[in-house]
Structures are given as structure tokens and as C-alpha cells.
Design an enzyme around this catalytic site. Sequence first.
Site, PDB file in Angstrom:
ATOM      1  N   HIS A 278       0.867  -1.185   0.000  1.00  0.00           N
ATOM      2  CA  HIS A 278       0.000   0.000   0.000  1.00  0.00           C
ATOM      3  C   HIS A 278       0.900   1.231   0.000  1.00  0.00           C
ATOM      4  O   HIS A 278       1.586   1.514  -0.978  1.00  0.00           O
ATOM      5  CB  HIS A 278      -0.940  -0.060   1.199  1.00  0.00           C
ATOM      6  CG  HIS A 278      -2.043   0.958   1.187  1.00  0.00           C
ATOM      7  ND1 HIS A 278      -2.335   1.747   0.096  1.00  0.00           N
ATOM      8  CD2 HIS A 278      -2.935   1.314   2.149  1.00  0.00           C
ATOM      9  CE1 HIS A 278      -3.359   2.532   0.380  1.00  0.00           C
ATOM     10  NE2 HIS A 278      -3.738   2.299   1.623  1.00  0.00           N
ATOM     11  N   HIS A 329      -2.446  -1.224 -11.380  1.00  0.00           N
ATOM     12  CA  HIS A 329      -3.337  -0.640 -10.373  1.00  0.00           C
ATOM     13  C   HIS A 329      -4.638  -1.433 -10.359  1.00  0.00           C
ATOM     14  O   HIS A 329      -5.064  -1.966 -11.386  1.00  0.00           O
ATOM     15  CB  HIS A 329      -3.609   0.836 -10.671  1.00  0.00           C
ATOM     16  CG  HIS A 329      -4.254   1.557  -9.542  1.00  0.00           C
ATOM     17  ND1 HIS A 329      -5.625   1.623  -9.389  1.00  0.00           N
ATOM     18  CD2 HIS A 329      -3.719   2.224  -8.484  1.00  0.00           C
ATOM     19  CE1 HIS A 329      -5.901   2.313  -8.295  1.00  0.00           C
ATOM     20  NE2 HIS A 329      -4.769   2.679  -7.722  1.00  0.00           N
ATOM     21  N   ASP A 388       2.985   5.547  -7.422  1.00  0.00           N
ATOM     22  CA  ASP A 388       4.205   5.195  -6.693  1.00  0.00           C
ATOM     23  C   ASP A 388       5.436   5.169  -7.588  1.00  0.00           C
ATOM     24  O   ASP A 388       6.556   5.326  -7.117  1.00  0.00           O
ATOM     25  CB  ASP A 388       4.041   3.832  -6.009  1.00  0.00           C
ATOM     26  CG  ASP A 388       2.952   3.852  -4.954  1.00  0.00           C
ATOM     27  OD1 ASP A 388       2.942   4.793  -4.147  1.00  0.00           O
ATOM     28  OD2 ASP A 388       2.101   2.948  -4.951  1.00  0.00           O
TER      29      ASP A 388
END
Length: 451
Positions: A278, A329, A388
Site C-alpha cells: 500500500h 493498479h 508510486d
Amino acid sequence: MDAVNPVVLGYLSGFRHQIDAAYSIDDSNNVLIKHGLRNADGTGVLIGTTGIGSVQGYVMEDGERVPMPGKLTYRGIDATEIAGSHFEAGTFGYEEVAYLLLLGKLPTSTEFQMFKSILADSCQLPMGFNEDVIFKAPSGNVMNQLARSVLALYAYDPTPDDLSPENLLRQSIELVARFPLIVANAYAVNRHYLNNKSLYIHNPKNSLSVAENFLRMVRKDKSYTPEEAHLLDLMLILHAEHGGGNNSTFVCRSTSSTGTDTYSAIAAAVASLKGPLHGGANAKVMLQFADIKDHVRYLDDEDELRAYLKRVLDGEAGDHSGKIYGLGHAVYTLSDPRAEMIKEKARDLAASKGRLGDLELMESIERIGKELIMERRKSHMPLCANVDMYSGLIYDMLGIPVELYTPLFAIARIAGWCANRMEEVLTCNRIMRPAYRAALKNQPYIPMKDR
């Protein structure tokens, strides 16, 4: 910090085979089990509705997911429009986003000035909090210190269990204001006590934005450029909320559904965000990036880069996980709008820092990595880079240490967590109780003497 007793550790290692057996479950016949709360077609299991944030990466047509450019909205407003507007105007927008998420609309000038005044007044920790909570027990991880500090705030709150809308809003504003201060102080203490570095604590200034204050607090000389502060503000805006279904927000809502206090629910969300699957993913991206730079001799040779990324996917290189971090994702298909925006806005900073080569290398990893993964999956569903992939690189260019990547995520996301908690408490009023199907065989109890 005490070391783990090697004798005890050696004794416990003898139980490894029992552990493997005890936690091995055969649920192959449970075809209806939705691991990760995902449906068979990749969509999320629907458990509720929200009026706070929306994440859209596909549309459903005839029962099939049809890819589309990703879209993220806060209270119905495109988050990238908010971020882009402030970035281009040279203003700071995270505080406005916090108001929008918590109160459901954009503020007027008068409302916003009052909100910022309350935030500034809340940007202090209770008397003795630093010494009693943060200084006395340094931790190897700032996220653990943040979770512990949030729980400790319960003891300093005169009405911690009051679930009235006014009290929930008051607690939320205080947490938005205090998160940057807790993170900065926890990092300073860890540097000093665990790494033998000089201890410096800088207090926030009421006249500065969250982004400016954070850079000021974590840097020894308190200096930062306007370009750095505005880019960090952009990052905070784009991380502030991501729909009720992301893991940490779901944990916050699930915990809130029990009727517990704000501090317990938010500490649970912090614990969730710490995980490398996460909020900790951006740090994993940068560790992988460093590994690629160490092992690919000619970084502009795409054949050599492709060969190494194949080894990463085969589990033969990197951390042997078989993953290229930052790609893919759960919702977005064609694109993650956050990744697209920060990559675009980071180019000028990369040029000024002499880091264009790093940005271009990350883009090559993204492009080649997507091709390789798509080939292996043999799937028609597109794959995109997620936020990210580039957030860690931007933090690195801002001179922010890797220990603060995930805490910065928490500093941004606290506004979204609190808004989702308020929505859960004020509109749902029913405990979440998912079911697990037991995969057990009945067996008799055998007395100790007969075992």
C-alpha cells in the site's frame, strides 16, 4: 534497542514446519471466495457508497471492463484540475482540498481564512507530548511512531469519544494540522537516537502552508525553494483521497463502524498504509530503481535494460519478488491521472537538479516493464504506471529521505481518512462484519497423555 534473544529465536525456528501446516488452507473448492475483495473480472466487491472521492479507470459494457483514462475526483471535482490550477497560479492548495473533503464544498474566501486560522491554532502538540510520547521511545520506523502518537492523543483530548459532528470535525482538523509536526519530530528523534545524528527540532510557522512547513521542519537549515514547496503541495493534493475502497481508508471505515474513537480508527489506517503493498510501495520503487542502476551497465541500452527487467520478473534479480514495483493498479487501466500529472510537473525540477537522466530512465522502465508484463499475462487489459512509480523519485529529487516517503503519504491522506470516517459514523451506523468460510476438518480432542 534490545536484541532478540538468539536462543529463543533458535527454539522458535523449530516450529517452522508446524507453522507452515497450521496456516496452509486449501480453499480450491470455494469458488465463490473473492480474495483481496476482488471479483473474478477484476472489479472490486461493492460494499457501500460514498460522496467523498471517486476513482474511475474503466467502464462496464456487457459485463466487461472497457479501459479508459483514469479519473480521480474529490466531491465531484477533478483532483488534477485542483492541483493544476494551484500549481500554475503559484498558490498552495492542500488546505483547500482538506476543507473540500471535510466539509463537502469549496470554501469562500472568508470561510477559507477562518479554516486556515483554526488549522494554524491546532498546529501545536499538547504540552509535554514531544518529551513523553515521541522522545522517550524512538522507533526504527516513523509510521510506527505516528500510529503510536495518534493513539496517545486520545489521552490529551477532553472529549475523545464524542461522536457529534462538531467534535468529529474538530478532531479531524487537529489531526490534519498535527500530522506533519508529529512526523517531522519523530524523524528528528530517530535520526538522533538511532543514527547518532545531530538533533534539531523546528517549530512550524502559522503563515506557511503544510508543504512549506514540512520542508522547513525536516531540513537542518530550514531552507526550501518556492518550486520545491509547490511540487510537494501538488503531491499532497494528489494523495489526499482515493475513494473508500483503498485499504487504509477501508480499514478506517471498518474500524469506525464499530463506534470506536477517532484516534483508534486513524491509527489503524496508519498501520495499513505502512505496508509495502500500500503506502510503502513508493519506497520499494526507489529500492528497485537503485538496484537497476547498480546492475545495468549501460542504462541507455534498452536491450540490456529489457534483459534485466525480465530477470526481475522471473524472480532472479532485485528483491526476488517477481514484481516491477510501480506498475499496475486495481482500478486504473489506461492511466493513473496522479502519475501522469506528477511526471509532467517534475520535469522542470529534474532539469534544475541535473536529474533528467533519472526521470528518463524511470520512463524507460515504465514503458518496457509494461510491455513485458502484458506479454506474460496475455491479457487485453492495459497496464499503467501508478503514482508510486514517480512519487519516490520526486521525493528523492526534493532531498527527502526514504524513511519519510510513506509518512508523507499519511500527511496527505489524513484529510481523506477523516472525511471517510465522518461519513461512516454519521450516515452508516452499522458494524461491518464480513464472513470467512472455514476450511476445516472436524477432529476429536486428544488428552495430553495420549498424544
